[in-house]
Design a protein around this motif. Structure first.
Motif, mmCIF file in Angstrom:
data_model
loop_
_atom_site.group_PDB
_atom_site.id
_atom_site.type_symbol
_atom_site.label_atom_id
_atom_site.label_comp_id
_atom_site.label_asym_id
_atom_site.label_seq_id
_atom_site.Cartn_x
_atom_site.Cartn_y
_atom_site.Cartn_z
ATOM 1 N N ILE A 226 3.096 -6.973 -4.002
ATOM 2 C CA ILE A 226 3.972 -5.880 -4.288
ATOM 3 C C ILE A 226 3.000 -4.600 -4.413
ATOM 4 O O ILE A 226 2.902 -4.657 -5.572
ATOM 5 C CB ILE A 226 5.020 -6.498 -6.021
ATOM 6 C CG1 ILE A 226 5.589 -7.822 -5.522
ATOM 7 C CG2 ILE A 226 5.671 -6.054 -6.448
ATOM 8 C CD1 ILE A 226 6.208 -9.029 -7.317
ATOM 9 N N LYS A 227 4.159 -4.042 -3.770
ATOM 10 C CA LYS A 227 3.370 -2.924 -4.250
ATOM 11 C C LYS A 227 4.823 -1.680 -4.698
ATOM 12 O O LYS A 227 4.221 -0.844 -5.759
ATOM 13 C CB LYS A 227 2.958 -1.728 -2.773
ATOM 14 C CG LYS A 227 1.265 -2.670 -1.552
ATOM 15 C CD LYS A 227 1.432 -2.114 -1.071
ATOM 16 C CE LYS A 227 0.573 -1.616 0.027
ATOM 17 N NZ LYS A 227 0.470 -1.241 1.428
ATOM 18 N N GLU A 228 5.902 -1.899 -4.450
ATOM 19 C CA GLU A 228 6.882 -0.652 -5.374
ATOM 20 C C GLU A 228 7.782 -1.759 -6.164
ATOM 21 O O GLU A 228 7.964 -2.669 -5.833
ATOM 22 C CB GLU A 228 7.480 -0.762 -4.349
ATOM 23 C CG GLU A 228 6.774 0.631 -3.623
ATOM 24 C CD GLU A 228 8.008 1.126 -2.127
ATOM 25 O OE1 GLU A 228 9.487 1.432 -2.129
ATOM 26 O OE2 GLU A 228 7.093 2.491 -1.435
ATOM 27 N N ASP A 229 7.527 -1.444 -7.627
ATOM 28 C CA ASP A 229 8.100 -2.780 -8.470
ATOM 29 C C ASP A 229 9.547 -1.658 -9.495
ATOM 30 O O ASP A 229 8.594 -1.875 -10.791
ATOM 31 C CB ASP A 229 6.789 -3.511 -9.089
ATOM 32 C CG ASP A 229 7.401 -4.498 -10.237
ATOM 33 O OD1 ASP A 229 8.453 -4.761 -9.531
ATOM 34 O OD2 ASP A 229 6.589 -5.074 -10.595
ATOM 35 N N GLY A 230 9.927 -1.604 -8.755
ATOM 36 C CA GLY A 230 11.260 -1.063 -9.683
ATOM 37 C C GLY A 230 12.848 -1.985 -10.634
ATOM 38 O O GLY A 230 12.135 -2.854 -10.745
ATOM 39 N N GLY A 231 13.065 -1.590 -11.105
ATOM 40 C CA GLY A 231 14.766 -1.874 -11.629
ATOM 41 C C GLY A 231 13.726 -2.775 -12.901
ATOM 42 O O GLY A 231 12.675 -2.836 -13.709
ATOM 43 N N GLU A 232 14.545 -3.205 -13.646
ATOM 44 C CA GLU A 232 14.313 -4.377 -14.843
ATOM 45 C C GLU A 232 14.720 -5.694 -15.003
ATOM 46 O O GLU A 232 15.473 -6.068 -13.571
ATOM 47 C CB GLU A 232 15.671 -3.407 -16.444
ATOM 48 C CG GLU A 232 14.529 -1.970 -16.584
ATOM 49 C CD GLU A 232 13.557 -2.298 -16.587
ATOM 50 O OE1 GLU A 232 13.069 -3.065 -17.280
ATOM 51 O OE2 GLU A 232 12.614 -1.305 -16.647
ATOM 52 N N VAL A 252 13.809 -6.975 -1.694
ATOM 53 C CA VAL A 252 15.208 -7.012 -0.310
ATOM 54 C C VAL A 252 13.964 -5.578 0.333
ATOM 55 O O VAL A 252 13.723 -4.820 0.982
ATOM 56 C CB VAL A 252 15.975 -6.160 -0.995
ATOM 57 C CG1 VAL A 252 16.752 -5.422 0.091
ATOM 58 C CG2 VAL A 252 16.456 -7.253 -1.323
ATOM 59 N N ASN A 253 13.021 -4.761 -0.953
ATOM 60 C CA ASN A 253 12.555 -3.317 -0.379
ATOM 61 C C ASN A 253 10.851 -4.312 0.703
ATOM 62 O O ASN A 253 10.072 -4.772 0.982
ATOM 63 C CB ASN A 253 11.380 -3.163 -1.629
ATOM 64 C CG ASN A 253 10.794 -1.832 -1.407
ATOM 65 O OD1 ASN A 253 10.421 -1.168 -0.313
ATOM 66 N ND2 ASN A 253 10.246 -0.822 -2.412
ATOM 67 N N LYS A 254 11.359 -2.865 1.807
ATOM 68 C CA LYS A 254 10.899 -3.352 2.633
ATOM 69 C C LYS A 254 9.419 -3.084 3.268
ATOM 70 O O LYS A 254 8.467 -3.677 3.743
ATOM 71 C CB LYS A 254 10.819 -2.090 4.401
ATOM 72 C CG LYS A 254 12.761 -3.493 4.223
ATOM 73 C CD LYS A 254 12.530 -4.785 5.141
ATOM 74 C CE LYS A 254 14.088 -5.127 6.564
ATOM 75 N NZ LYS A 254 14.514 -4.394 6.857
ATOM 76 N N VAL A 255 8.932 -2.295 2.437
ATOM 77 C CA VAL A 255 7.805 -1.798 1.818
ATOM 78 C C VAL A 255 6.614 -3.619 1.191
ATOM 79 O O VAL A 255 5.518 -3.662 1.736
ATOM 80 C CB VAL A 255 7.332 -0.619 0.958
ATOM 81 C CG1 VAL A 255 6.075 -0.554 0.259
ATOM 82 C CG2 VAL A 255 7.738 0.391 1.044
ATOM 83 N N ASN A 256 7.285 -4.178 0.175
ATOM 84 C CA ASN A 256 6.959 -4.765 0.336
ATOM 85 C C ASN A 256 6.672 -6.140 0.972
ATOM 86 O O ASN A 256 6.135 -6.928 0.796
ATOM 87 C CB ASN A 256 7.895 -5.897 -1.596
ATOM 88 C CG ASN A 256 7.372 -4.839 -2.497
ATOM 89 O OD1 ASN A 256 6.622 -3.489 -2.637
ATOM 90 N ND2 ASN A 256 8.704 -4.165 -3.727
ATOM 91 N N LEU A 257 8.217 -6.290 2.462
ATOM 92 C CA LEU A 257 7.983 -7.344 2.815
ATOM 93 C C LEU A 257 6.878 -7.432 3.894
ATOM 94 O O LEU A 257 6.219 -8.541 4.298
ATOM 95 C CB LEU A 257 9.469 -7.491 3.128
ATOM 96 C CG LEU A 257 10.692 -7.492 1.748
ATOM 97 C CD1 LEU A 257 11.507 -7.831 2.939
ATOM 98 C CD2 LEU A 257 9.984 -9.086 1.290
ATOM 99 N N ALA A 259 3.784 -5.119 3.703
ATOM 100 C CA ALA A 259 2.884 -5.279 3.018
ATOM 101 C C ALA A 259 2.274 -6.623 2.189
ATOM 102 O O ALA A 259 1.327 -7.169 2.766
ATOM 103 C CB ALA A 259 2.983 -4.869 1.571
ATOM 104 N N SER A 260 3.605 -7.736 2.807
ATOM 105 C CA SER A 260 3.672 -9.506 2.287
ATOM 106 C C SER A 260 3.625 -10.022 3.387
ATOM 107 O O SER A 260 2.158 -11.008 3.012
ATOM 108 C CB SER A 260 4.928 -10.187 1.760
ATOM 109 O OG SER A 260 4.582 -9.308 0.541
#
Length: 686
Positions: A226-232, A252-257, A259-260
Motif C-alpha cells: 500500500i503506497k497511497e493510503d488515504g481515507g478514514e 481501487v487505487n491503481k498505484v496500490n494495485l 505496486a502489489s
C-alpha cells in the motif's frame, strides 16, 4: 515350471516406468508393457489390450521373478488393459485390483496418450499457506478496524493478539499475514524441506479467506503493498461501503494495485531463486459480491475509470456475467444465481458471456506468464463450474490449453470429491486434492474420525481392510501420471486439523469451543500419519502449522495463526526428518507401491524401483511385537541387508539405524504400540 497353483502374491504390474516404456507415451507411440510372475511359474502370460489378448514373452528373470513383455501400438485415445496368467487349467487375472478370478473393468489399467504431468511435481513436498495466518511481514498493509463492512453489515476488525483463537464467525478478522511475511520465512520453509508453496487465494477480496474474488487482475494490497493510503475507517454503525473511503483508496487505487503486482513478481522470483515453486488458488466458479463486475457494495461506483456494476445498472457491460432471476424491477432485482445460495458468492455465468469466458482464459495464462511466472493453479470447486457437465469439461479443456501454451510445465490441480476420472483424461486437470484416496482412508484408519471431525466410527479405526479397499477403489480412478502429483494432505483450510482428530471427539468451535480441539490429542498418532504421507504415492502437502503441532476444528478454527516461538519441537523435528527421507530417495516419489501386510490395526506396504526397495509398517494402538515382512515381493535378494531409517511410537521417535539380513525372502522387525517403521534395502555398491 513349478508345481501347484499360480503364486498370486508374486504377480505385479503398474503404470510406473518399471512396467511401461516409455513412461509418458504420446499418441501413436509403440509402448512396452511388462508384468512379472513368480520364477518359472507361468505357462502363458497375456496382455488383454482393449479386449484383444496379446502374447507376452519372457524378457528377463531374477531370483524370484520372471518378467514378461509385449509391445503394443497406441492410437490417440485411451488404451485399456489387464493381464492373464495361465498355468495348466488355472487362469489368474491381474489389474489394479490385484490378482483376481474375474475382471472388473473399473480396475483395469489405462494409458492416456499424451497425458504428461510435470516431472517437478511428482512426489514434490508442498506447503499450503493461509496467508493471513502465517506471518505478518509488513504492518503498514494491515486491515484496520472498521475499514469496511462485510456480511450482515458488520465491520471488519484487526486482530492485535497473534495468538488469538479465530472467532466462530471469523471471516471478518484479519491477523495481518502477508506475502512479505512468507518471504521473511523462506529460510524456515527451505530448512523444513518444502519444494512448492501453495497459497490460498491472494487476489483482491474483502474476506480473510479470499474465496470471494473482487478483482482477478490484481494481488490484494493487504497482502502486497500500500503506497497511497488515504481515507478514514467507517464510523460505528455505518454499513454503507460507498463511504468506506479507506478501503476504496487501498483496493481501487491503481498505484496500490500495480505496486502489489510488482511486489508479487518479486516474491515469485525470490522463491524461484531457492529452487521452489509457487501455486496459486484460482476461484473461477464464482466471484464475490464486492467484485467490480457486480459491485453490490458500491466499492467502484464513484470511480469513473470503472464501468458500473451489474448489481447497480441493468445496462452494465457485466450484466450477462451473472444470471439474474426476473423477480423484480431494477434496481430492486437483487436475486441472482450464487454458489450454494450464498449471496456474497455470485456464480459466474460463462454460458451467456463470451466476454467473461475469454477474460478468464486470459487470467489463466496471465499469472503463469511473465512477469509473474507462477507454476500452476489449484482450482476451487472445479466440478461446480458452469451449468452442465458438457460445458464444464469444455471450459477446463480450454483452460488447460491456455495455461499449457503459456507455461507447459505449469500444474493444474483441482479441488474435487468423488470420482475425478472424467477430468483426468490428459486434456483437463493434471490431478486433484486427494481426499478419497488419501486423506479420508488415512484419517479413518488412524483415528476413526471423518475429516471434519463431524463423525466418529470406532469400527473404522484400525480397520486395515477398509483402508486398503478405499485406497484401491478410489485410487483406481487415477492414472500413474495423475497419482504421482496428487496433493496428499492430512489437514487443510476446509477440514479439521489432523492432530485434533486424534482425540476422537466430534466437535466444532461454535459449540465445543476452540480449547476442546486441543484436549486428549495423541501426537504419536499424528506421527503415524506423517509416515504414511511421506511414503505414499503422491505429493505430500503440509498445511501450515501441522508441522508445529497446531490443532483446530474445521473452518474457521483450522485457520489459527502459526505459533512462532511456541512450536511443538518434536513434531517439527519429525516432519523435517520424514521430509528428508522422502526427498533423499526417488523410490518414494515415483517407485511402485505394493501392499505387504494387512491385519486389524496394522498395515504394511512397500515401494520399489530398479535402485531401491523400502517397506513401511504402521500400527495404530496395538501391542509391542515382532512382525515378519515378505520383502521378496519387493525384489530384495536373500543374504542382502536392510536398514531401519526411522522408528516412531508413543515413546517418541529416533533415527538409530538397525540392520537385518534377508533370509528366505523375509525379515522380522520390531514394532511398538502406535508405532511405525521405515526400512530400506542397502546398496553397498552405491
Amino acid at each position: 515350471m513349478t508345481e501347484g497353483k499360480i503364486n498370486r502374491a508374486a504377480i505385479f504390474s503398474d503404470g510406473t516406468g518399471n512396467f511401461i516404456t516409455p513412461a509418458k507415451p504420446r499418441e501413436y507411440d509403440t509402448v512396452t508393457l511388462r508384468c512379472r510372475t513368480a520364477r518359472e511359474d507361468a505357462e502363458e502370460v497375456l496382455a488383454v489390450v482393449n479386449g484383444i489378448p496379446k502374447q507376452m514373452k519372457k524378457e528377463s528373470e531374477t531370483d524370484y521373478f520372471d518378467v514378461y513383455a509385449v509391445e503394443i501400438a497406441l492410437g490417440k485415445d485411451k488404451t485399456d488393459y489387464f493381464f492373464e496368467i495361465r498355468k495348466r487349467d488355472e487362469i489368474v487375472f491381474y489389474n489394479k485390483q490385484g490378482a483376481i478370478d474375474g475382471v472388473n473393468p473399473y480396475f483395469n489399467f489405462a494409458i492416456m496418450p499424451g497425458y504428461d504431468t510435470p516431472d517437478w511435481a511428482k512426489g514434490a513436498v508442498m506447503y499450503q499457506i493461509f496467508v493471513d495466518r502465517f506471518y505478518n511481514g509488513d504492518k503498514s498493509n494491515d486491515v484496520v478496524d472498521n475499514e469496511y463492512t462485510y456480511i450482515e453489515n458488520q465491520h471488519v476488525s484487526q486482530v492485535k493478539d497473534w495468538g488469538k483463537m479465530p472467532a466462530s464467525m471469523g471471516v471478518r478478522e484479519f491477523y495481518g499475514g502477508d506475502l512479505k511475511g512468507i518471504l521473511k520465512k523462506l529460510d524456515y520453509l527451505q530448512d523444513l524441506g518444502v519444494e512448492v508453496l501453495y497459497l490460498n487465494p491472494i487476489f483482491v477480496s474483502p474476506s480473510n479467506h479470499k474465496y470471494d474474488t473482487q478483482d482477478y487482475d490484481y494481488i490484494d494490497p493487504h497482502y502486497g503493498v500500500i503506497k497511497e493510503d488515504g481515507g478514514e475507517p467507517l464510523p460505528p454503525g455505518d454499513a454503507d461501503n460507498s463511504h468506506a473511503t479507506k478501503y476504496i483508496q487501498r483496493v481501487v487505487n491503481k498505484v496500490n494495485l500495480e505496486a502489489s503486482n510488482e511486489f508479487f513478481a518479486h516474491f515469485v522470483e525470490e522463491v524461484h531463486k531457492r529452487g521452489m515453486k509457487v501455486i496459486l488458488d484460482g476461484v473461477f466458479n464464482h466471484c464475490g459480491s464486492f467484485n467490480k463486475w457486480l459491485d453490490r457494495e458500491k466499492i467502484y461506483d464513484k470511480d469513473v475509470s470503472y464501468d458500473k456494476g451489474a448489481y447497480l445498472r441493468e445496462d452494465s457491460p457485466y450484466h450477462d456475467f451473472f444470471h439474474f432471476y426476473p423477480d423484480g424491477s431494477w434496481p430492486d432485482n437483487t436475486n441472482y444465481d450464487s454458489w450454494w445460495g450464498n449471496d456474497t458468492l455470485p456464480k459466474l455465468n460463462y454460458e451467456d458471456s463470451e466476454k467473461l469466458y475469454s477474460y478468464i482464459m486470459k487470467i489463466a495464462s496471465k499469472w503463469v506468464s511473465a512477469p509473474y511466472h507462477i507454476d500452476g493453479w489449484r482450482l476451487d470447486v472445479a466440478a461446480d463450474l458452469g451449468h452442465t457437465q458438457e460445458f464444464n469439461h469444455k471450459f477446463w479443456r480450454d483452460f488447460r490449453d491456455a495455461v499449457k501454451r503459456a507455461n507447459p510445465e505449469a500444474i493444474i490441480l483441482a479441488e474435487h470429491y468423488g470420482d475425478p476420472s472424467a477430468w483426468l483424461d490428459g486434456t483437463q486437470w493434471d490431478t486433484v486434492m486427494n481426499y478419497d484416496a488419501f486423506m479420508e482412508p488415512v484419517s479413518w484408519f488412524l483415528t476413526g474420525m471423518e475429516k471434519h471431525s463431524d463423525v466418529h466410527k470406532q469400527e473404522m479405526q484400525g480397520n486395515a481392510d477398509a483402508f486398503f479397499f478405499a485406497m484401491t477403489d478410489f485410487g483406481a480412478r487415477f492414472t500413474t501420471q495423475s497419482a504421482q502429483v496428487a496433493m496428499n494432505e492430512l489437514s487443510n483450510h476446509d477440514h479439521s486439523r489432523f492432530l485434533t482428530r486424534t482425540n476422537h471427539v466430534v466437535g466444532r468451535t461454535a459449540f465445543a469451543g476452540p480449547m476442546a480441539a486441543e484436549m486428549g490429542i495423541n501426537p504419536a498418532v499424528m506421527r503415524l500419519a506423517v509416515v504414511i504421507q511421506m511414503t505414499w504415492v503422491g505429493a505430500p502437502t503440509v498445511y501450515y502449522g501441522d508441522e508445529a503441532g497446531v490443532c483446530g476444528w474445521t473452518d474457521p478454527d483450522n485457520r489459527r495463526s502459526y505459533p512462532w516461538g511456541r512450536e511443538d519441537k518434536q513434531m517439527l523435528g519429525f516432519h523435517k526428518e520424514m521430509i528428508r527421507i522422502h526427498k533423499d530417495y526417488q523410490v518414494f516419489k515415483t517407485g511402485s507401491l505394493i501392499y505387504l501386510h494387512n491385519e486389524y490395526g496394522l498395515i504394511g506396504y512397500g515401494r520399489f524401483d530398479e535402485k531401491d526397495q523400502a517397506f513401511v509398517l504402521v500400527q495404530v494402538d496395538g501391542y509391542e511385537r515382532d512382525v515378519e515382512v515378505e520383502v521378496w515381493k519387493l525384489g530384495v535378494p536373500d543374504g542382502s541387508q536392510m536398514v531401519r531409517m526411522v522408528e516412531t511410537s508413543g515413546e517418541g521417535y529416533h533415527l538409530a539405524a538397525e540392520l537385518r539380513q534377508v533370509e528366505n525372502g523375509r525379515i522380522t522387525v520390531h514394532l511398538k504400540p502406535n508405532g511405525a517403521v521405515v526400512w530400506k534395502s542397502i546398496d553397498w555398491t552405491a
